[in-house]
Motif scaffolding. Sequence first.
Motif, PDB file in Angstrom:
ATOM      1  N   LEU A  59       5.876   2.447   4.715  1.00 34.39           N
ATOM      2  CA  LEU A  59       7.267   2.886   4.829  1.00 34.39           C
ATOM      3  C   LEU A  59       8.249   1.894   4.215  1.00 34.39           C
ATOM      4  CD1 LEU A  59       7.233   4.308   8.471  1.00 34.39           C
ATOM      5  CD2 LEU A  59       7.313   5.613   6.340  1.00 34.39           C
ATOM      6  N   VAL A  60       7.945   0.607   4.291  1.00 32.52           N
ATOM      7  CA  VAL A  60       8.926  -0.404   3.862  1.00 32.52           C
ATOM      8  C   VAL A  60       8.612  -1.023   2.502  1.00 32.52           C
ATOM      9  CG1 VAL A  60       9.460  -0.960   6.258  1.00 32.52           C
ATOM     10  CG2 VAL A  60       7.751  -2.318   5.042  1.00 32.52           C
ATOM     11  N   THR A  61       7.420  -0.795   1.972  1.00 36.79           N
ATOM     12  CA  THR A  61       7.065  -1.375   0.680  1.00 36.79           C
ATOM     13  C   THR A  61       7.822  -0.672  -0.444  1.00 36.79           C
ATOM     14  OG1 THR A  61       4.862  -1.967   1.443  1.00 36.79           O
ATOM     15  CG2 THR A  61       5.175  -1.817  -0.928  1.00 36.79           C
ATOM     16  N   PRO A  62       8.383  -1.414  -1.398  1.00 37.33           N
ATOM     17  CA  PRO A  62       9.088  -0.776  -2.517  1.00 37.33           C
ATOM     18  C   PRO A  62       8.171   0.161  -3.294  1.00 37.33           C
ATOM     19  CG  PRO A  62       9.520  -3.141  -2.464  1.00 37.33           C
ATOM     20  CD  PRO A  62       8.432  -2.881  -1.466  1.00 37.33           C
ATOM     21  N   VAL A  63       8.751   1.235  -3.826  1.00 34.90           N
ATOM     22  CA  VAL A  63       7.985   2.167  -4.650  1.00 34.90           C
ATOM     23  C   VAL A  63       7.445   1.404  -5.857  1.00 34.90           C
ATOM     24  CG1 VAL A  63      10.059   2.910  -5.886  1.00 34.90           C
ATOM     25  CG2 VAL A  63       8.033   4.373  -5.846  1.00 34.90           C
ATOM     26  N   ARG A  64       6.212   1.693  -6.229  1.00 34.85           N
ATOM     27  CA  ARG A  64       5.557   0.918  -7.282  1.00 34.85           C
ATOM     28  C   ARG A  64       4.590   1.802  -8.048  1.00 34.85           C
ATOM     29  NH1 ARG A  64       1.910  -4.582  -6.327  1.00 34.85           N
ATOM     30  NH2 ARG A  64       0.334  -4.138  -7.909  1.00 34.85           N
ATOM     31  N   LEU A  65       4.500   1.543  -9.349  1.00 35.73           N
ATOM     32  CA  LEU A  65       3.577   2.277 -10.210  1.00 35.73           C
ATOM     33  C   LEU A  65       2.800   1.268 -11.049  1.00 35.73           C
ATOM     34  CD1 LEU A  65       2.739   5.161 -11.143  1.00 35.73           C
ATOM     35  CD2 LEU A  65       4.412   4.929 -12.972  1.00 35.73           C
ATOM     36  N   SER A  99      12.198   7.350 -11.893  1.00 35.96           N
ATOM     37  CA  SER A  99      13.474   8.057 -11.804  1.00 35.96           C
ATOM     38  C   SER A  99      13.387   9.230 -10.839  1.00 35.96           C
ATOM     39  CB  SER A  99      13.903   8.548 -13.187  1.00 35.96           C
ATOM     40  OG  SER A  99      13.031   9.568 -13.662  1.00 35.96           O
ATOM     41  N   GLU A 100      12.183   9.821 -10.708  1.00 34.75           N
ATOM     42  CA  GLU A 100      11.991  10.930  -9.774  1.00 34.75           C
ATOM     43  C   GLU A 100      12.053  10.475  -8.321  1.00 34.75           C
ATOM     44  OE1 GLU A 100       8.364  12.861 -10.795  1.00 34.75           O
ATOM     45  OE2 GLU A 100       9.035  13.438 -12.818  1.00 34.75           O
ATOM     46  N   THR A 101      11.903   9.172  -8.088  1.00 35.06           N
ATOM     47  CA  THR A 101      12.026   8.637  -6.730  1.00 35.06           C
ATOM     48  C   THR A 101      13.448   8.166  -6.426  1.00 35.06           C
ATOM     49  OG1 THR A 101      11.546   6.317  -7.275  1.00 35.06           O
ATOM     50  CG2 THR A 101       9.657   7.797  -6.957  1.00 35.06           C
ATOM     51  N   GLY A 102      14.341   8.298  -7.415  1.00 38.50           N
ATOM     52  CA  GLY A 102      15.713   7.858  -7.216  1.00 38.50           C
ATOM     53  C   GLY A 102      15.963   6.427  -7.608  1.00 38.50           C
ATOM     54  N   THR A 103      15.014   5.799  -8.292  1.00 38.84           N
ATOM     55  CA  THR A 103      15.170   4.410  -8.719  1.00 38.84           C
ATOM     56  C   THR A 103      15.864   4.352 -10.066  1.00 38.84           C
ATOM     57  OG1 THR A 103      13.143   3.784  -7.549  1.00 38.84           O
ATOM     58  CG2 THR A 103      13.977   2.253  -9.200  1.00 38.84           C
ATOM     59  N   ALA A 104      17.004   3.684 -10.129  1.00 36.81           N
ATOM     60  CA  ALA A 104      17.737   3.546 -11.388  1.00 36.81           C
ATOM     61  C   ALA A 104      17.017   2.571 -12.314  1.00 36.81           C
ATOM     62  CB  ALA A 104      19.158   3.056 -11.114  1.00 36.81           C
ATOM     63  N   THR A 171       3.136  -3.095 -14.393  1.00 32.74           N
ATOM     64  CA  THR A 171       3.561  -2.727 -13.047  1.00 32.74           C
ATOM     65  C   THR A 171       5.067  -2.551 -13.038  1.00 32.74           C
ATOM     66  OG1 THR A 171       1.730  -3.879 -11.960  1.00 32.74           O
ATOM     67  CG2 THR A 171       3.693  -3.466 -10.642  1.00 32.74           C
ATOM     68  N   ALA A 172       5.510  -1.416 -12.557  1.00 37.64           N
ATOM     69  CA  ALA A 172       6.940  -1.130 -12.401  1.00 37.64           C
ATOM     70  C   ALA A 172       7.217  -0.954 -10.914  1.00 37.64           C
ATOM     71  CB  ALA A 172       7.319   0.137 -13.165  1.00 37.64           C
ATOM     72  N   GLN A 173       8.168  -1.709 -10.414  1.00 42.01           N
ATOM     73  CA  GLN A 173       8.434  -1.718  -8.969  1.00 42.01           C
ATOM     74  C   GLN A 173       9.921  -1.563  -8.710  1.00 42.01           C
ATOM     75  OE1 GLN A 173       6.085  -4.462  -6.614  1.00 42.01           O
ATOM     76  NE2 GLN A 173       7.904  -5.079  -5.474  1.00 42.01           N
ATOM     77  N   GLY A 174      10.246  -0.738  -7.727  1.00 40.17           N
ATOM     78  CA  GLY A 174      11.630  -0.521  -7.348  1.00 40.17           C
ATOM     79  C   GLY A 174      12.175  -1.672  -6.530  1.00 40.17           C
ATOM     80  N   PRO A 175      13.436  -1.576  -6.112  1.00 46.63           N
ATOM     81  CA  PRO A 175      14.064  -2.662  -5.358  1.00 46.63           C
ATOM     82  C   PRO A 175      13.478  -2.798  -3.956  1.00 46.63           C
ATOM     83  CG  PRO A 175      15.510  -0.748  -5.433  1.00 46.63           C
ATOM     84  CD  PRO A 175      14.353  -0.442  -6.336  1.00 46.63           C
ATOM     85  N   GLU A 176      13.644  -3.985  -3.397  1.00 46.88           N
ATOM     86  CA  GLU A 176      13.198  -4.229  -2.030  1.00 46.88           C
ATOM     87  C   GLU A 176      14.022  -3.389  -1.060  1.00 46.88           C
ATOM     88  OE1 GLU A 176      10.733  -6.041  -1.029  1.00 46.88           O
ATOM     89  OE2 GLU A 176      10.205  -7.166  -2.840  1.00 46.88           O
ATOM     90  N   ASN A 177      13.373  -2.899  -0.014  1.00 44.73           N
ATOM     91  CA  ASN A 177      14.079  -2.163   1.018  1.00 44.73           C
ATOM     92  C   ASN A 177      14.687  -3.125   2.029  1.00 44.73           C
ATOM     93  OD1 ASN A 177      13.310   0.498   0.086  1.00 44.73           O
ATOM     94  ND2 ASN A 177      11.261   0.064   0.847  1.00 44.73           N
ATOM     95  N   ALA A 178      15.933  -2.911   2.372  1.00 46.75           N
ATOM     96  CA  ALA A 178      16.603  -3.751   3.366  1.00 46.75           C
ATOM     97  C   ALA A 178      16.204  -3.272   4.757  1.00 46.75           C
ATOM     98  CB  ALA A 178      18.109  -3.679   3.191  1.00 46.75           C
TER      99      ALA A 178
END
Length: 256
Positions: A59-65, A99-104, A171-178
């Motif tokens: 749940l808290v890990t940033p989205v990653r591909l 982008s489909e996950t909402g990551t700019a 590896t592409a990773q989104g921002p950290e979740n606060a």
Amino acid sequence: MAGAARAHAADRGVDHRGLPLLAFGGAGPVHACAVGELLQSTAVIFPPQASVLSAFGTLVTPVRLDLVRSALGQLDGLDWAVAEQLLDDMTSEALEALSETGTAPEHVRWRIGADLRYTGQQNEVTVTFESDPRETRDGEMIRGVFEGAYLSQYGVNPSHVPVEIVSWRLTAQGPENAIDGARAPNGLPAAPKSERLIPLWLTAGPAKIYDRSVLTAGQEIAGPALIEERETTVVLPHGWSGVVDEFGCITATREV
């Protein structure tokens, strides 16, 4: 369980003796101190919500591909045009997926790596680079990172053997979740809610039974004791004692 831990540690060249043990999973906190004794651990750490630690991490890990493309060839004389095209293709694919996950795009963090091996070997070593190798096209930097990882894993370096690259990784990773960290309540130490005779420790007297949700920061608990929560039970055998830290983790140590 201790035997499996020893085997995994040996495979990685790690001396497990003296390392703390993290207890998670529904049954992990039940067995952890006994396993810690066999592994000569200095401490056993019981995090809050140990039985759902993996779900919480999801749940808290940033989205990653993670993407990989094959590119077998010698590192010396590497065709950088082909390498750049592969990495550019993976970058475009990753941006579209994230982008489909909402990551700019400006919030995506990138890591580039590769699978390499000495020519003639069957198994590769995966490495990650500190910088983008496309910027410098520095084959010696790539070789240095590979040889450092190879030496760490196998203890030798046949540096006279040519190195070949098997595949590129991105590896592409989104921002950290606060998120707000867990906190144990402050106040007077919670009293045990009951006592129970445990066949394993009859000579040590009854084990005290605690409700974990009311344990306070800094509280010390001497074994034998059972600390109950909804999903699991922390077992502190005779000769062990635990202390609750500010985050609600219980760190148990064994009397020497």
